[in-house]
Design a protein around this motif. Structure first.
Motif, mmCIF file in Angstrom:
data_model
loop_
_atom_site.group_PDB
_atom_site.id
_atom_site.type_symbol
_atom_site.label_atom_id
_atom_site.label_comp_id
_atom_site.label_asym_id
_atom_site.label_seq_id
_atom_site.Cartn_x
_atom_site.Cartn_y
_atom_site.Cartn_z
ATOM 1 N N LEU A 145 0.840 -1.185 0.000
ATOM 2 C CA LEU A 145 0.000 0.000 0.000
ATOM 3 C C LEU A 145 0.877 1.238 0.000
ATOM 4 O O LEU A 145 1.797 1.339 0.808
ATOM 5 N N ARG A 146 0.655 2.151 -0.924
ATOM 6 C CA ARG A 146 1.436 3.388 -1.000
ATOM 7 C C ARG A 146 0.684 4.561 -0.401
ATOM 8 O O ARG A 146 1.271 5.391 0.285
ATOM 9 N N ASN A 147 -0.613 4.654 -0.706
ATOM 10 C CA ASN A 147 -1.367 5.824 -0.264
ATOM 11 C C ASN A 147 -2.859 5.509 -0.300
ATOM 12 O O ASN A 147 -3.326 4.789 -1.178
ATOM 13 N N MET A 148 -3.573 6.068 0.673
ATOM 14 C CA MET A 148 -5.037 5.995 0.670
ATOM 15 C C MET A 148 -5.562 7.413 0.833
ATOM 16 O O MET A 148 -5.311 8.045 1.856
ATOM 17 N N ASP A 149 -6.253 7.903 -0.170
ATOM 18 C CA ASP A 149 -6.865 9.225 -0.116
ATOM 19 C C ASP A 149 -8.378 9.019 -0.093
ATOM 20 O O ASP A 149 -9.009 8.825 -1.129
ATOM 21 N N LEU A 150 -8.944 9.022 1.097
ATOM 22 C CA LEU A 150 -10.362 8.725 1.232
ATOM 23 C C LEU A 150 -11.248 9.893 0.838
ATOM 24 O O LEU A 150 -12.435 9.703 0.574
#
Length: 65
Positions: A48-53
């Protein structure tokens, strides 16, 4: 309800759609499992690199071997 799309970041920097309408994410070492709103599972070996919710976007990348 907050659903997200999962994209794979390739070494050249471009992003490719892996799956969409993801409601559940589980992480077990280098194995990522995404389950969409219909219950369809997508498994990906990577990290996982990034989560932009706010943007409903999850970014993953392959594991370097």
């Amino acid at each position: 309800m907050c659903l997200s799309a999962v994209y794979v970041r390739r070494p050249q920097g471009e992003e490719e759609l892996l799956c969409r309408n993801v409601a559940n994410v589980s992480i077990q070492q280098d194995k990522l499992t995404f389950i969409d709103i219909m219950g369809i599972r997508t498994e990906y070996e990577g990290k996982l690199r990034n989560m932009d919710l706010m943007e409903n976007k999850i970014l993953v990348e392959p594991v370097a071997r």
